[in-house]
Design a protein around this motif. Structure first.
Motif, PDB file in Angstrom:
ATOM      1  N   ASN A  30     -23.514 -24.047 -62.746  1.00  0.00           N
ATOM      2  CA  ASN A  30     -22.918 -24.363 -63.790  1.00  0.00           C
ATOM      3  C   ASN A  30     -23.517 -23.851 -65.076  1.00  0.00           C
ATOM      4  O   ASN A  30     -24.718 -23.325 -64.866  1.00  0.00           O
ATOM      5  N   THR A  31     -23.224 -24.378 -66.218  1.00  0.00           N
ATOM      6  CA  THR A  31     -23.720 -24.057 -67.623  1.00  0.00           C
ATOM      7  C   THR A  31     -25.157 -24.678 -67.612  1.00  0.00           C
ATOM      8  O   THR A  31     -26.232 -23.967 -68.146  1.00  0.00           O
ATOM      9  N   LEU A  32     -25.277 -25.836 -67.334  1.00  0.00           N
ATOM     10  CA  LEU A  32     -26.848 -26.293 -67.363  1.00  0.00           C
ATOM     11  C   LEU A  32     -27.646 -25.725 -66.350  1.00  0.00           C
ATOM     12  O   LEU A  32     -28.737 -25.420 -66.674  1.00  0.00           O
ATOM     13  N   ASP A  33     -26.975 -25.511 -65.140  1.00  0.00           N
ATOM     14  CA  ASP A  33     -28.068 -24.723 -64.096  1.00  0.00           C
ATOM     15  C   ASP A  33     -28.547 -23.401 -64.923  1.00  0.00           C
ATOM     16  O   ASP A  33     -29.736 -22.862 -64.716  1.00  0.00           O
ATOM     17  N   LYS A  34     -27.734 -22.787 -65.652  1.00  0.00           N
ATOM     18  CA  LYS A  34     -27.986 -21.246 -65.916  1.00  0.00           C
ATOM     19  C   LYS A  34     -29.060 -21.488 -66.956  1.00  0.00           C
ATOM     20  O   LYS A  34     -29.884 -20.644 -67.285  1.00  0.00           O
ATOM     21  N   SER A  35     -28.737 -22.440 -67.921  1.00  0.00           N
ATOM     22  CA  SER A  35     -29.723 -22.680 -69.166  1.00  0.00           C
ATOM     23  C   SER A  35     -31.046 -23.192 -68.344  1.00  0.00           C
ATOM     24  O   SER A  35     -31.896 -22.646 -69.038  1.00  0.00           O
ATOM     25  N   LEU A  36     -31.138 -24.053 -67.517  1.00  0.00           N
ATOM     26  CA  LEU A  36     -32.304 -24.375 -67.053  1.00  0.00           C
ATOM     27  C   LEU A  36     -33.013 -22.955 -66.422  1.00  0.00           C
ATOM     28  O   LEU A  36     -34.409 -23.029 -66.571  1.00  0.00           O
ATOM     29  N   LEU A  37     -32.301 -22.553 -65.504  1.00  0.00           N
ATOM     30  CA  LEU A  37     -33.041 -21.189 -65.010  1.00  0.00           C
ATOM     31  C   LEU A  37     -33.601 -20.283 -65.986  1.00  0.00           C
ATOM     32  O   LEU A  37     -34.716 -19.534 -65.895  1.00  0.00           O
ATOM     33  N   SER A  38     -32.791 -20.072 -66.990  1.00  0.00           N
ATOM     34  CA  SER A  38     -33.240 -19.167 -67.954  1.00  0.00           C
ATOM     35  C   SER A  38     -34.470 -19.699 -69.076  1.00  0.00           C
ATOM     36  O   SER A  38     -35.368 -18.719 -69.359  1.00  0.00           O
ATOM     37  N   SER A  39     -34.486 -20.985 -68.949  1.00  0.00           N
ATOM     38  CA  SER A  39     -35.811 -21.523 -69.612  1.00  0.00           C
ATOM     39  C   SER A  39     -36.897 -21.200 -68.754  1.00  0.00           C
ATOM     40  O   SER A  39     -38.259 -21.135 -69.290  1.00  0.00           O
ATOM     41  N   LEU A  40     -36.787 -20.911 -67.451  1.00  0.00           N
ATOM     42  CA  LEU A  40     -37.920 -20.826 -66.631  1.00  0.00           C
ATOM     43  C   LEU A  40     -37.928 -19.200 -66.482  1.00  0.00           C
ATOM     44  O   LEU A  40     -38.720 -18.689 -65.449  1.00  0.00           O
ATOM     45  N   GLY A  41     -37.347 -18.379 -67.188  1.00  0.00           N
ATOM     46  CA  GLY A  41     -37.538 -16.870 -67.019  1.00  0.00           C
ATOM     47  C   GLY A  41     -36.682 -16.295 -65.817  1.00  0.00           C
ATOM     48  O   GLY A  41     -37.044 -15.318 -65.522  1.00  0.00           O
ATOM     49  N   VAL A  42     -35.738 -17.136 -65.415  1.00  0.00           N
ATOM     50  CA  VAL A  42     -34.779 -16.378 -64.293  1.00  0.00           C
ATOM     51  C   VAL A  42     -33.225 -16.230 -64.647  1.00  0.00           C
ATOM     52  O   VAL A  42     -32.702 -16.936 -65.627  1.00  0.00           O
ATOM     53  N   GLY A  98     -25.408 -30.362 -60.516  1.00  0.00           N
ATOM     54  CA  GLY A  98     -24.264 -30.931 -60.172  1.00  0.00           C
ATOM     55  C   GLY A  98     -24.014 -31.195 -58.729  1.00  0.00           C
ATOM     56  O   GLY A  98     -24.498 -30.853 -57.918  1.00  0.00           O
ATOM     57  N   PHE A  99     -22.563 -31.957 -58.722  1.00  0.00           N
ATOM     58  CA  PHE A  99     -22.169 -32.155 -57.103  1.00  0.00           C
ATOM     59  C   PHE A  99     -21.224 -30.922 -56.783  1.00  0.00           C
ATOM     60  O   PHE A  99     -20.625 -30.288 -57.459  1.00  0.00           O
ATOM     61  N   LEU A 100     -21.522 -30.591 -55.482  1.00  0.00           N
ATOM     62  CA  LEU A 100     -20.768 -29.456 -54.909  1.00  0.00           C
ATOM     63  C   LEU A 100     -19.678 -29.954 -54.082  1.00  0.00           C
ATOM     64  O   LEU A 100     -19.297 -31.050 -53.879  1.00  0.00           O
TER      65      LEU A 100
END
Length: 271
Positions: free
Chosen positions: A177-189, A136-138
Motif C-alpha cells: 500500500n502507500t505506506l509500504d511504498k513510502s517505507l521501502l523508498s526511505s530504505l532505498g528500495v 496492513g492486513f491482507l
C-alpha cells in the motif's frame, strides 16, 4: 389446537462460514469461506481452456491481490519507528548473524562463468519478491502478517549492507500500500509493478524471496540468479527447483526464535 411457540431458525441467518485457504493457478494462496472454497474446488475439477484460465486468474487478482489495509491512525513516522524496533530485535539474533556470514562467504566464493574462468559472484541488483505488507492486513482484513514482513524486511536491509548500497534494489508485491511504498523508498528500495521485477532477474542478481510462491520461483530461477535467499526449495516435484538445488550450494539459517515461521527452513543458495 394451540400453535407451537418454538421458532424455526433460518438457515441463512447468522451462518458462520469457516475460512479456507485456496491456491489459485497463478501461485498465490487466498483465504476464502468454506462455501467459496467448495465452489473454487469444483471449478478446478472442470476442464479449462486457456481463455477461461486467464479470466479466472484476472478475477482472482482483482478480488484478492489488492493493497493491504493499514490501520487508519498509522502514518509513516509511526511505521518507521515500528520497523526500527523490529530491526533491532532481528540484528541481535543468531539467525541474523548466520545469514550475514553466509551471504558474505557466498559473495567471496569463486564460481565458474561461461568461459570456465574462476571469479567471485558479482551482484548488480537486489530483487525482493513476495515480502508482503509491513503495515496492513491482507485479504480483506482477515490475515495479519505484518510482523513476518517486518522481520523479513529487516533481514533484507542487513544483507544490503553487505553487498553494495549503490546498486539498484527492487521490491514487488501487489499487496504493497502507500505506506509500504513510502517505507521501502526511505530504505532505498524501489517498488515495481508486476512483472517488471521478474524481467530484471539475471545471473548477477541477489534474489531475496522469503515469501514467494513456488510458481513464481519457477519463473524467477529460470534466469539462474547466483545468489538467493528463501525456500526451502528441496524435495519438490518441480524440475526447475530441483535443478537449481542440484547446481548450487546452500546453507540453512537457524530457527528465528522470536517468530519461527518468518524464516522457517530458509536457506542461502549460491553458485
Amino acid at each position: 389446537m394451540p400453535h407451537s411457540s418454538a421458532r424455526t431458525k433460518s438457515k441463512n441467518k447468522n451462518t458462520i462460514s469457516k475460512r479456507l485457504e485456496v491456491t489459485s493457478d497463478d501461485g498465490w494462496t487466498h483465504v476464502t469461506t468454506t462455501h467459496k472454497g467448495k465452489n473454487a474446488r469444483r471449478q478446478q475439477r472442470k476442464p479449462a481452456t486457456e481463455d477461461s484460465n486467464a479470466n479466472a486468474q484476472d478475477e482472482d487478482k482483482q478480488r484478492f491481490l489488492v493493497p493491504a489495509e493499514a490501520p487508519r491512525n498509522l502514518n509513516l513516522e509511526n511505521l518507521t519507528a515500528q520497523f526500527e524496533t523490529y530491526r533491532e530485535k532481528w540484528i541481535g539474533s543468531a539467525t541474523c548473524r548466520v545469514l550475514r556470514e553466509t551471504v558474505q562467504a557466498a559473495l567471496s566464493a569463486s564460481v565458474d562463468d561461461d568461459d570456465d574462468d574462476k571469479k567471485a559472484i558479482e551482484v548488480k541488483n537486489i530483487i525482493c519478491i513476495g515480502l508482503g505488507s509491513p503495515s496492513g492486513f491482507l485479504r480483506g482484513g482477515w490475515v495479519d502478517r505484518r510482523s513476518v514482513s517486518m522481520y523479513q524486511l529487516a533481514a533484507l536491509t542487513t544483507t544490503i549492507d553487505l553487498i553494495d548500497k549503490e546498486i539498484p534494489i527492487y521490491a514487488q508485491d501487489p499487496v504493497f500500500n502507500t505506506l509500504d511504498k513510502s517505507l521501502l523508498s526511505s530504505l532505498g528500495v524501489s517498488v515495481l509493478d508486476h512483472p517488471a521485477a521478474f524481467d530484471l532477474v539475471s545471473p548477477h542478481s541477489f534474489l531475496y524471496c522469503p515469501g514467494a510462491e513456488r510458481s513464481h520461483l519457477e519463473q524467477l530461477l529460470q534466469h539462474r540468479p547466483r545468489l538467493l535467499f528463501g525456500g526451502p526449495l528441496e524435495d519438490t516435484e518441480s524440475e526447475v527447483l530441483n535443478r537449481f538445488c542440484a547446481e548450487t550450494e546452500s546453507k540453512r539459517v537457524p530457527v528465528f526464535e522470536l517468530l519461527e515461521h518468518a524464516f522457517w527452513e530458509m536457506r542461502v543458495y549460491h553458485g
